[in-house]
Design a protein around this motif. Structure first.
Motif, PDB file in Angstrom:
ATOM      1  N   ASN A 339       0.832  -1.202   0.000  1.00  0.00           N
ATOM      2  CA  ASN A 339       0.000   0.000   0.000  1.00  0.00           C
ATOM      3  C   ASN A 339       0.865   1.250   0.000  1.00  0.00           C
ATOM      4  O   ASN A 339       0.578   2.234  -0.692  1.00  0.00           O
ATOM      5  CB  ASN A 339      -0.908   0.019   1.232  1.00  0.00           C
ATOM      6  CG  ASN A 339      -2.233  -0.673   1.001  1.00  0.00           C
ATOM      7  OD1 ASN A 339      -2.562  -1.070  -0.115  1.00  0.00           O
ATOM      8  ND2 ASN A 339      -3.012  -0.818   2.056  1.00  0.00           N
ATOM      9  N   HIS A 343       0.950   3.995  -3.191  1.00  0.00           N
ATOM     10  CA  HIS A 343       0.404   5.335  -2.964  1.00  0.00           C
ATOM     11  C   HIS A 343       1.484   6.409  -2.881  1.00  0.00           C
ATOM     12  O   HIS A 343       1.175   7.567  -2.581  1.00  0.00           O
ATOM     13  CB  HIS A 343      -0.420   5.346  -1.677  1.00  0.00           C
ATOM     14  CG  HIS A 343      -1.696   4.572  -1.770  1.00  0.00           C
ATOM     15  ND1 HIS A 343      -1.749   3.211  -1.594  1.00  0.00           N
ATOM     16  CD2 HIS A 343      -2.972   4.960  -2.033  1.00  0.00           C
ATOM     17  CE1 HIS A 343      -2.995   2.794  -1.738  1.00  0.00           C
ATOM     18  NE2 HIS A 343      -3.761   3.840  -2.011  1.00  0.00           N
ATOM     19  N   ARG A 375      -0.745   4.004   3.857  1.00  0.00           N
ATOM     20  CA  ARG A 375      -0.892   5.261   3.121  1.00  0.00           C
ATOM     21  C   ARG A 375      -0.346   6.470   3.894  1.00  0.00           C
ATOM     22  O   ARG A 375       0.295   7.340   3.284  1.00  0.00           O
ATOM     23  CB  ARG A 375      -2.356   5.466   2.749  1.00  0.00           C
ATOM     24  CG  ARG A 375      -2.910   4.357   1.847  1.00  0.00           C
ATOM     25  CD  ARG A 375      -4.430   4.459   1.716  1.00  0.00           C
ATOM     26  NE  ARG A 375      -4.993   3.373   0.919  1.00  0.00           N
ATOM     27  CZ  ARG A 375      -5.387   2.205   1.396  1.00  0.00           C
ATOM     28  NH1 ARG A 375      -5.251   1.935   2.690  1.00  0.00           N
ATOM     29  NH2 ARG A 375      -5.908   1.273   0.613  1.00  0.00           N
ATOM     30  N   TYR A 419      -1.684  -1.876  -8.722  1.00  0.00           N
ATOM     31  CA  TYR A 419      -2.261  -1.858  -7.371  1.00  0.00           C
ATOM     32  C   TYR A 419      -2.110  -3.258  -6.782  1.00  0.00           C
ATOM     33  O   TYR A 419      -1.699  -4.197  -7.465  1.00  0.00           O
ATOM     34  CB  TYR A 419      -3.729  -1.428  -7.418  1.00  0.00           C
ATOM     35  CG  TYR A 419      -4.238  -0.969  -6.064  1.00  0.00           C
ATOM     36  CD1 TYR A 419      -3.741   0.196  -5.487  1.00  0.00           C
ATOM     37  CD2 TYR A 419      -5.175  -1.713  -5.351  1.00  0.00           C
ATOM     38  CE1 TYR A 419      -4.173   0.611  -4.235  1.00  0.00           C
ATOM     39  CE2 TYR A 419      -5.625  -1.296  -4.112  1.00  0.00           C
ATOM     40  CZ  TYR A 419      -5.109  -0.136  -3.553  1.00  0.00           C
ATOM     41  OH  TYR A 419      -5.537   0.256  -2.308  1.00  0.00           O
ATOM     42  N   TYR A 470      -3.354  13.608  -0.697  1.00  0.00           N
ATOM     43  CA  TYR A 470      -3.264  12.165  -0.924  1.00  0.00           C
ATOM     44  C   TYR A 470      -4.306  11.725  -1.936  1.00  0.00           C
ATOM     45  O   TYR A 470      -5.314  12.398  -2.166  1.00  0.00           O
ATOM     46  CB  TYR A 470      -3.457  11.376   0.375  1.00  0.00           C
ATOM     47  CG  TYR A 470      -4.870  11.396   0.907  1.00  0.00           C
ATOM     48  CD1 TYR A 470      -5.827  10.491   0.463  1.00  0.00           C
ATOM     49  CD2 TYR A 470      -5.261  12.330   1.870  1.00  0.00           C
ATOM     50  CE1 TYR A 470      -7.126  10.510   0.941  1.00  0.00           C
ATOM     51  CE2 TYR A 470      -6.549  12.365   2.359  1.00  0.00           C
ATOM     52  CZ  TYR A 470      -7.483  11.448   1.887  1.00  0.00           C
ATOM     53  OH  TYR A 470      -8.771  11.471   2.357  1.00  0.00           O
ATOM     54  N   GLU A 472      -6.220   7.804  -2.663  1.00  0.00           N
ATOM     55  CA  GLU A 472      -6.366   6.541  -1.930  1.00  0.00           C
ATOM     56  C   GLU A 472      -7.184   5.548  -2.728  1.00  0.00           C
ATOM     57  O   GLU A 472      -8.319   5.826  -3.113  1.00  0.00           O
ATOM     58  CB  GLU A 472      -7.051   6.794  -0.576  1.00  0.00           C
ATOM     59  CG  GLU A 472      -7.261   5.525   0.229  1.00  0.00           C
ATOM     60  CD  GLU A 472      -8.160   5.725   1.437  1.00  0.00           C
ATOM     61  OE1 GLU A 472      -8.218   4.787   2.265  1.00  0.00           O
ATOM     62  OE2 GLU A 472      -8.798   6.778   1.555  1.00  0.00           O
ATOM     63  N   TRP A 634     -10.734   5.646  -6.699  1.00  0.00           N
ATOM     64  CA  TRP A 634      -9.695   6.516  -6.135  1.00  0.00           C
ATOM     65  C   TRP A 634     -10.297   7.776  -5.514  1.00  0.00           C
ATOM     66  O   TRP A 634     -10.718   8.698  -6.214  1.00  0.00           O
ATOM     67  CB  TRP A 634      -8.660   6.882  -7.212  1.00  0.00           C
ATOM     68  CG  TRP A 634      -7.792   5.703  -7.518  1.00  0.00           C
ATOM     69  CD1 TRP A 634      -8.009   4.748  -8.462  1.00  0.00           C
ATOM     70  CD2 TRP A 634      -6.599   5.318  -6.826  1.00  0.00           C
ATOM     71  NE1 TRP A 634      -7.026   3.785  -8.420  1.00  0.00           N
ATOM     72  CE2 TRP A 634      -6.144   4.118  -7.429  1.00  0.00           C
ATOM     73  CE3 TRP A 634      -5.866   5.876  -5.778  1.00  0.00           C
ATOM     74  CZ2 TRP A 634      -4.987   3.459  -6.996  1.00  0.00           C
ATOM     75  CZ3 TRP A 634      -4.721   5.226  -5.360  1.00  0.00           C
ATOM     76  CH2 TRP A 634      -4.288   4.034  -5.951  1.00  0.00           C
TER      77      TRP A 634
END
Length: 784
Positions: A339, A343, A375, A419, A470, A472, A634
């Motif tokens: 993750n 990210h 993240r 991903y 950010y 995510e 996202w």
């Protein structure tokens, strides 16, 4: 029911029972003849177990069983080596290596962290069980403890797991572009070391498990304060050698999860085993001290970063080598560190990227997911880098962000890496520069702040502005299921494996179902977190439930409507194509009086004589659908913080805080804002307060909430929120996840704000938490 419910701020229907004391948690569960378990836990971080003497404990009146790890290992196999597997399309494309040991129910060969269970006592009361644990005599042969991830990977480090012959739990590398030449050609480069410290979820309710074995049916029922009831059922069935059909797991009301309850623990398996062995119900309730030293921790990543950029502040290349301190066991494998890698670039256009990750075993509590799950670490690294680039060039940090941000016209944007579901990352829509603008406007604008900052400095005060951005990935697979059934009462019943821990799921999904069936939310019955209600489920974690379950509800309802319309057409003597849902029933389009209620349809759908089904239509009004998302949606946000720092005592006061976010279609804005505010509060705790430090011997130095500081009302500012709504094309409702995002950006935004406030001193804070003593020390050193 012409009024739509998705998008309305309905009050949580759960709150009536919770606020009036009618909720039921594991500690409220009373079963006839119930026994109580208490675990004996290691007082040292690393030692070989010579012996565990249970004789005195077993002799205590009321003790039904005293069992050591050496005895249990002969009766119960260990947990699987990883509970969160990565799909083949990931493993076949990402260079990696994993070594995951299997954790036993109780330690039997050696202890590997303070708080690891070595024995269990079962007694007539909790008090008797806990008193008996104090009589257990442990003969432990101490071993050197390894409490640093860097030290753990050194060639001569003590081994946490001897049979692995390494403290490396896993590693992987990802890349895009060509970092080497791009870095070499960059007009500017900088290198930094970033550390995101170890802290944890700290839900208001600690863990708990109860189990009841029925000898007549050879079946077992488990109550667990878990986020993953189907995972618990699967592992219990496997480890006890039982068919899954004879294992039921359900979660009652759960007082917070945030990831710490998102995998299967040894206690989830040991308690059902004890209930079957003893033929009586057994319950275990974790206290706060136990929770701190045995429930999973999180974060704890060390990054070595190099960035290359041009004269305009545009990032040309980024290289990151990081280590995650995984603690003594690795329940969810490479999920969290991947993750972080996936990210890392956030909302920025970075064409040349290389990330290498190593996961190290140490003599600490195992490290898994906590709200954000990898993240926040990536965002802290990236957002500190952007500020450092701006500082080196003398630019406004907000402007450097704007220059590097992916534009709305570039959506959908292909990021160039995979991903963790194995699919290429494609940002599915949004306007990142607009979110930046909204967040900055919400705190008064950059120019106005800079004027205020200058005036404050003239008066000896230190104000700073920090930004944290950010993106995510939310709504990750592999699947989530929903069963939709029309009851004879006319109520719409929906069940799923999703597990609520306070998010308001009963309310949110009642709104989704109400719109799908044109009924009132009060006419929807939601049943969650019970393996008896639906065959399969994934659970609640990773900002996924609203995305995946709403899609499952949609598709199950679509199929069920076809059947309902066929039966209604038979009753109304018309074609199904002439019908519509309205007013809690099915009616003829344009003919208000011709309507069949859902209750009548349910009765007509019944099996037996005199039913109302047309030929070829099976009995019953029920459909189940398992939604398998093609990939993640996202979400994104920009957090902006203004802080005031007192350099003499190190106090940080948050003056203003703003969040501009986009989670697609918002089912319930009131609950969405609550999730963001709650997550942001946890992020503030991670930035300034919460910490799980260890000494050189592996002793945890935060054994209670007197040492582990969580935010209180006085620590949390008012939050301004700005909303964007970019529907995702990847699911029927256009929703994106919102549950974790609030916690992701605050450590970066607040650290940036502190550095900005103290920029006259030239100090940097590249590690969390930023503590008062660190501020005072850094400023004093700068003044010398």
């Amino acid at each position: 029911m012409a009024e739509r419910h998705i998008g309305r701020s309905l009050l949580r229907r759960e709150d009536r029972r919770l606020l009036t004391g009618r909720g039921q948690f594991i500690a409220d569960l009373e079963l006839p003849r119930m026994l109580h378990a208490a675990f004996v836990r290691s007082p040292v971080a690393h030692a070989r177990i010579r012996s565990v003497d249970l004789s005195a404990a077993a002799a205590v009146p009321g003790v039904a069983l005293a069992l050591s790890g050496d005895e249990l290992v002969k009766l119960l196999p260990p947990l699987p080596d990883t509970q969160l597997s990565l799909p083949n399309k990931w493993t076949s494309h990402v260079e990696h290596e994993f070594h995951n040991p299997q954790q036993p129910g109780l330690a039997h060969d050696k202890v590997r962290h303070v708080g690891e269970a070595v024995a269990v006592i079962v007694a007539e009361s909790r008090y008797a069980a806990e008193d008996a644990t104090g009589l257990v005599s442990l003969d432990l042969d101490p071993l050197p403890a390894v409490v640093s991830a860097e030290a753990a990977l050194a060639p001569d480090a003590p081994l946490v797991h001897d049979h692995l012959r390494t403290n490396l739990f896993g590693r992987f590398s990802i890349a895009k572009g060509d970092v080497g030449p791009a870095m070499a050609a960059a007009p500017h480069r900088l290198q930094r070391r970033f550390y995101h410290h170890r802290y944890a979820a700290m839900p208001i309710e600690c863990r708990g498990v109860a189990a009841l074995y029925d000898a007549r049916t050879d079946a077992i029922t488990i109550w667990s304060s878990t986020q993953v009831v189907h995972w618990v059922r699967r592992e219990v069935a496997a480890i006890l050698g039982m068919p899954e059909a004879r294992v039921r797991c359900l979660a009652l009301d759960v007082g917070g999860g945030f990831g710490v309850k998102g995998h299967v623990y040894p206690e989830d398996l040991v308690i059902p085993f004890l209930a079957r062995r003893l033929g009586r119900p057994v319950r275990w309730i974790e206290d706060r001290h136990e929770h701190l030293q045995s429930a999973a921790h999180s974060r704890d990543q060390l990054h070595e970063v190099e960035v290359g950029f041009d004269n305009d502040g545009r990032i040309l290349a980024l290289r990151d080598n990081f280590i995650l301190d995984c603690g003594a066991w690795n329940p969810i494998g490479g999920g969290v560190p991947y993750n972080t890698a996936a990210h890392m670039t956030g909302p920025y256009r970075i064409d040349n990227l290389a990330v290498s990750a190593h996961t190290a075993a140490t003599n600490k509590v195992p490290n898994t997911a906590y709200r954000g799950a990898g993240r926040p670490e990536a965002v802290f690294v990236m957002e500190r880098i952007v500020d450092l680039v701006a500082g080196q060039l003398g630019f406004e940090p907000a402007e450097v962000r704007r220059r590097n941000m992916i534009g709305a016209e570039e959506m959908p944007y292909r990021a160039g890496i995979l991903y963790r579901d194995g699919e290429p990352i494609v940002y599915d829509g949004g306007d990142y520069p607009a979110a930046l603008r909204q967040a900055l406007e919400a705190i008064g604008g950059v120019e106005a702040f800079r004027q205020r900052q200058r005036e404050a400095r003239e008066g000896g005060r230190h104000l700073g502005l920090g930004i944290g951005c950010y993106v995510e990935g939310t709504g990750v697979g592999p699947f989530e299921g929903a069963t939709v059934r029309i009851e004879p009462s006319g109520k719409v019943y929906v069940s799923s494996g999703a597990c609520s821990q306070g998010q308001g799921m009963e309310t949110i999904f009642a709104q989704v179902v109400a719109d799908a069936w044109r009924v009132a939310p009060e006419d929807v019955v939601i049943a969650l977190a019970d393996t008896a209600a639906i065959t399969a489920g994934s659970g609640t974690f990773a900002s996924r439930s609203t995305v995946t379950l709403s899609a499952a509800i949609h598709h199950a309802s679509e199929r069920l409507r076809e059947k309902a319309f066929a039966i209604a057409g038979n009753l109304l003597e018309c074609a199904p194509a002439d019908l519509e849902l309205r007013d809690g029933g099915v009616g003829v389009v344009g003919v208000p009086g011709d309507t069949v209620s859902l209750s009548r349809l349910a009765h007509a759908a019944r099996p037996g004589w005199d039913h109302g089904r047309p030929p070829g239509v099976d009995a019953g009004l029920k459909e189940t659908h398992y939604w398998e998302p093609p990939t993640v949606t996202w979400s994104y946000a920009v957090h902006a913080a203004i802080v005031e720092v007192d350099p003499e005592i190190g106090r940080v006061t948050i003056d203003k805080y703003a969040v501009a976010h986009d989670c697609g279609v918002v089912v319930n804005p009131l609950l969405g804002e609550g999730l963001i505010a709650g997550g942001t509060t946890q992020g503030i705790g991670g930035a300034l307060l919460e910490e799980l430090p260890y000494d050189s011997e592996g002793q945890l130095l935060a054994g209670s909430l007197a040492e582990y500081l969580v935010p209180t009302a006085s620590d949390v500012p008012d939050m301004a929120m700005a909303h964007q709504h970019t529907p995702s094309p990847l699911n029927p409702l256009g929703v994106k996840g919102v549950g974790e995002g609030g916690a992701v950006a605050p450590p970066a935004a607040i650290a940036n704000a502190i550095c900005d406030a103290l920029s006259p001193f030239g100090v940097e804070f590249n590690a969390t938490p930023v503590k008062p003593e660190q501020i005072v020390t850094a400023v004093r050193a700068a003044r010398k």
